[in-house]
Design an enzyme around this catalytic site. Structure first.
Site, PDB file in Angstrom:
ATOM      1  N   LYS A  24       0.841  -1.211   0.000  1.00 40.23           N
ATOM      2  CA  LYS A  24       0.000   0.000   0.000  1.00 40.23           C
ATOM      3  C   LYS A  24       0.875   1.260   0.000  1.00 40.23           C
ATOM      4  CE  LYS A  24      -1.932  -1.256   3.941  1.00 40.23           C
ATOM      5  NZ  LYS A  24      -1.240  -2.525   4.215  1.00 40.23           N
ATOM      6  N   ARG A  39      -0.550  -8.680  13.590  1.00 40.79           N
ATOM      7  CA  ARG A  39      -1.092  -7.698  12.634  1.00 40.79           C
ATOM      8  C   ARG A  39      -1.996  -8.403  11.623  1.00 40.79           C
ATOM      9  NH1 ARG A  39       4.504  -5.194  10.989  1.00 40.79           N
ATOM     10  NH2 ARG A  39       3.417  -4.086   9.338  1.00 40.79           N
TER      11      ARG A  39
HETATM   12  P1  AP5 Z   1       4.890  -1.587   1.804  1.00 44.42           P
HETATM   13  O1  AP5 Z   1       4.514  -0.794   0.613  1.00 44.42           O
HETATM   14  O2  AP5 Z   1       5.661  -0.920   2.878  1.00 44.42           O
HETATM   15  O3  AP5 Z   1       3.607  -2.349   2.398  1.00 44.42           O
HETATM   16  P2  AP5 Z   1       2.332  -1.800   3.165  1.00 44.42           P
HETATM   17  O4  AP5 Z   1       1.144  -2.473   2.597  1.00 44.42           O
HETATM   18  O5  AP5 Z   1       2.341  -0.300   3.177  1.00 44.42           O
HETATM   19  O6  AP5 Z   1       2.658  -2.407   4.580  1.00 44.42           O
HETATM   20  P3  AP5 Z   1       2.589  -1.816   6.045  1.00 44.42           P
HETATM   21  O7  AP5 Z   1       3.350  -2.775   6.923  1.00 44.42           O
HETATM   22  O8  AP5 Z   1       3.034  -0.390   6.084  1.00 44.42           O
HETATM   23  O9  AP5 Z   1       1.114  -1.945   6.343  1.00 44.42           O
HETATM   24  P4  AP5 Z   1       0.478  -1.997   7.700  1.00 44.42           P
HETATM   25  O10 AP5 Z   1      -0.908  -1.837   7.271  1.00 44.42           O
HETATM   26  O11 AP5 Z   1       0.769  -3.135   8.562  1.00 44.42           O
HETATM   27  O12 AP5 Z   1       1.204  -0.791   8.484  1.00 44.42           O
HETATM   28  P5  AP5 Z   1       0.747   0.659   8.896  1.00 44.42           P
HETATM   29  O13 AP5 Z   1       1.941   1.506   8.911  1.00 44.42           O
HETATM   30  O14 AP5 Z   1      -0.437   1.084   8.103  1.00 44.42           O
HETATM   31  O15 AP5 Z   1       5.699  -2.877   1.265  1.00 44.42           O
HETATM   32  C1  AP5 Z   1       6.271  -3.812   2.165  1.00 44.42           C
HETATM   33  C2  AP5 Z   1       7.640  -4.269   1.625  1.00 44.42           C
HETATM   34  O16 AP5 Z   1       7.437  -5.015   0.408  1.00 44.42           O
HETATM   35  C3  AP5 Z   1       8.589  -3.111   1.259  1.00 44.42           C
HETATM   36  O17 AP5 Z   1       9.889  -3.435   1.632  1.00 44.42           O
HETATM   37  C4  AP5 Z   1       8.451  -2.981  -0.275  1.00 44.42           C
HETATM   38  O18 AP5 Z   1       9.663  -2.494  -0.854  1.00 44.42           O
HETATM   39  C5  AP5 Z   1       8.128  -4.418  -0.693  1.00 44.42           C
HETATM   40  N1  AP5 Z   1       7.213  -4.475  -1.838  1.00 44.42           N
HETATM   41  C6  AP5 Z   1       6.114  -3.680  -2.048  1.00 44.42           C
HETATM   42  N2  AP5 Z   1       5.502  -4.036  -3.192  1.00 44.42           N
HETATM   43  C7  AP5 Z   1       6.209  -5.094  -3.698  1.00 44.42           C
HETATM   44  C8  AP5 Z   1       6.055  -5.906  -4.864  1.00 44.42           C
HETATM   45  N3  AP5 Z   1       5.055  -5.717  -5.727  1.00 44.42           N
HETATM   46  N4  AP5 Z   1       6.961  -6.896  -5.075  1.00 44.42           N
HETATM   47  C9  AP5 Z   1       7.992  -7.106  -4.200  1.00 44.42           C
HETATM   48  N5  AP5 Z   1       8.189  -6.359  -3.081  1.00 44.42           N
HETATM   49  C10 AP5 Z   1       7.297  -5.369  -2.825  1.00 44.42           C
HETATM   50  O19 AP5 Z   1       0.221   0.389  10.381  1.00 44.42           O
HETATM   51  C11 AP5 Z   1       1.115   0.050  11.430  1.00 44.42           C
HETATM   52  C12 AP5 Z   1       0.348  -0.045  12.735  1.00 44.42           C
HETATM   53  O20 AP5 Z   1      -0.269   1.213  13.043  1.00 44.42           O
HETATM   54  C13 AP5 Z   1      -0.813  -1.050  12.776  1.00 44.42           C
HETATM   55  O21 AP5 Z   1      -0.364  -2.359  13.071  1.00 44.42           O
HETATM   56  C14 AP5 Z   1      -1.681  -0.452  13.882  1.00 44.42           C
HETATM   57  O22 AP5 Z   1      -1.135  -0.722  15.161  1.00 44.42           O
HETATM   58  C15 AP5 Z   1      -1.549   1.039  13.649  1.00 44.42           C
HETATM   59  N6  AP5 Z   1      -2.576   1.574  12.737  1.00 44.42           N
HETATM   60  C16 AP5 Z   1      -2.364   2.135  11.499  1.00 44.42           C
HETATM   61  N7  AP5 Z   1      -3.516   2.532  10.941  1.00 44.42           N
HETATM   62  C17 AP5 Z   1      -4.493   2.223  11.838  1.00 44.42           C
HETATM   63  C18 AP5 Z   1      -5.901   2.355  11.817  1.00 44.42           C
HETATM   64  N8  AP5 Z   1      -6.554   2.891  10.763  1.00 44.42           N
HETATM   65  N9  AP5 Z   1      -6.600   1.910  12.885  1.00 44.42           N
HETATM   66  C19 AP5 Z   1      -5.971   1.388  13.961  1.00 44.42           C
HETATM   67  N10 AP5 Z   1      -4.639   1.203  14.039  1.00 44.42           N
HETATM   68  C20 AP5 Z   1      -3.901   1.627  12.983  1.00 44.42           C
END
Ligand code: AP5
Length: 215
Positions: free
Chosen positions: A13, A171
Site C-alpha cells: 500500500k 497484525r
Molecule cells: P509496503 O509498501 O511498505 O507495504 P504496506 O502495505 O504499506 O505495509 P505496512 O506494513 O506499512 O502496512 P500496515 O498496514 O501493517 O502498516 P501501517 O503503517 O499502516 O511494502 C512492504 C515491503 O514489500 C517493502 O519493503 C516494499 O519495498 C516491498 N514491496 C512492495 N511491493 C512489492 C512488490 N510488488 N513486489 C515485491 N516487493 C514489494 O500500520 C502500522 C500499525 O499502526 C498497525 O499495526 C496499527 O497498530 C496502527 N494503525 C495504522 N492505521 C491504523 C488504523 N486505521 N486503525 C488502527 N490502528 C492503525
C-alpha cells in the site's frame, strides 16, 4: 480522484501510494505514518500508541478517526489516498460521514491481494529512509550501493519495531478479524476493485493506473 488502498500488512500500500503521490500529485493519508509521528513525539498518547503498535494490535478508532479528520481540511492535491485507513467497520462508517460533510467523493477502494507467505518476506526485508520515507526492500528494492537514499540522499536507514514475524502474526490476525470485513462492505457499496499484488512493483503500479484510468 479519492481512493482507499486496502490490503494486509506488507501488501504494498505504502509503496504504491508513494508512486501515486510522485506521478499524479495525490495526497497520501497514512494513519500508520501519522501514528509513528505521534509515537516519536514522546507524549503520553504517543507512548500508549507505541505499545499498541509494537504488539501489532490496532489503535482505538477514536484516535485514528481524529487524525484523519484533521487532515481532510488540508491540501487535497489531485485527491486523497487513504493508506491503512479505514481498518474497522466503525472507521469506514466514520470516513463515509466525514467525506459526506466535506463534499468529497470516494472513487475506488482498491484491494491489493498478496498471499500470507509472501508477506513475511516483504515485512522482514523492509527498510525505510529516515529522511524522506522512501520504502526499500533488501531483495526487491535494495538501497543504492553508495548507501544514500535514491530520492533524498540521506543515509538514515530505518527498520520498524513491528517488522518482525511475531508482530506480523498479530497484525495479520487483526487484519483478518477486523479489516477484511471491509472488503464485503465496499463490495456492497459498489466501490471495490481487486488487483494482484504479487506482481512486480511496476506491474502493480500499471494495474493501479488502469483502475484510475491514468494509463
Ligand atoms: P509496503 O509498501 O511498505 O507495504 P504496506 O502495505 O504499506 O505495509 P505496512 O506494513 O506499512 O502496512 P500496515 O498496514 O501493517 O502498516 P501501517 O503503517 O499502516 O511494502 C512492504 C515491503 O514489500 C517493502 O519493503 C516494499 O519495498 C516491498 N514491496 C512492495 N511491493 C512489492 C512488490 N510488488 N513486489 C515485491 N516487493 C514489494 O500500520 C502500522 C500499525 O499502526 C498497525 O499495526 C496499527 O497498530 C496502527 N494503525 C495504522 N492505521 C491504523 C488504523 N486505521 N486503525 C488502527 N490502528 C492503525
Amino acid at each position: 480522484m479519492n481512493i482507499i488502498l486496502l490490503g494486509p500488512p506488507g501488501a504494498g500500500k505504502g509503496t504504491q501510494a508513494q508512486f501515486l503521490v510522485g506521478s499524479l500529485g495525490m495526497v497520501q493519508l497514512s494513519t500508520g505514518d501519522m501514528l509513528r509521528e505521534a509515537k516519536d513525539s514522546g507524549t503520553e498518547m504517543g507512548k500508549l500508541v507505541a505499545e499498541v503498535m509494537s504488539r501489532g494490535d490496532l489503535v482505538t478508532d477514536d484516535i485514528v478517526i481524529g487524525l484523519i479528520k484533521e487532515k481532510l481540511d488540508g491540501e487535497k492535491g489531485a485527491g486523497f489516498i487513504f493508506d491503512g485507513f479505514p481498518r474497522t467497520l466503525a472507521q469506514a462508517d466514520a470516513l463515509g460521514a466525514l467525506l459526506n460533510d466535506c463534499n468529497i467523493e470516494l472513487d475506488s477502494v482498491i484491494e491489493i491481494q498478496v498471499d500470507d507467505k509472501a508477506l513475511i518476506k516483504r515485512i522482514t526485508g523492509r527498510s525505510t529512509c529516515g529522511g524522506c520515507g522512501q520504502v526499500y526492500h533488501d531483495e526487491t528494492k535494495p538501497w543504492p550501493m553508495d548507501g544514500k537514499c535514491g530520492t533524498c540522499g540521506s543515509n538514515d536507514v530505518k527498520r520498524r519495531a513491528d517488522d518482525n514475524e511475531e508482530s506480523l502474526k498479530q497484525r495479520l490476525m487483526e487484519y483478518y478479524k477486523k479489516t477484511s470485513p471491509l472488503l464485503g462492505y465496499y463490495f456492497a457499496k459498489g466501490n471495490l476493485v481487486s488487483i494482484d499484488g504479487l506482481l512486480s512493483m511496476n506491474e502493480v503500479r500499471d494495474s493501479l493506473k488502469k483502475v484510475l484510468n491514468k494509463e
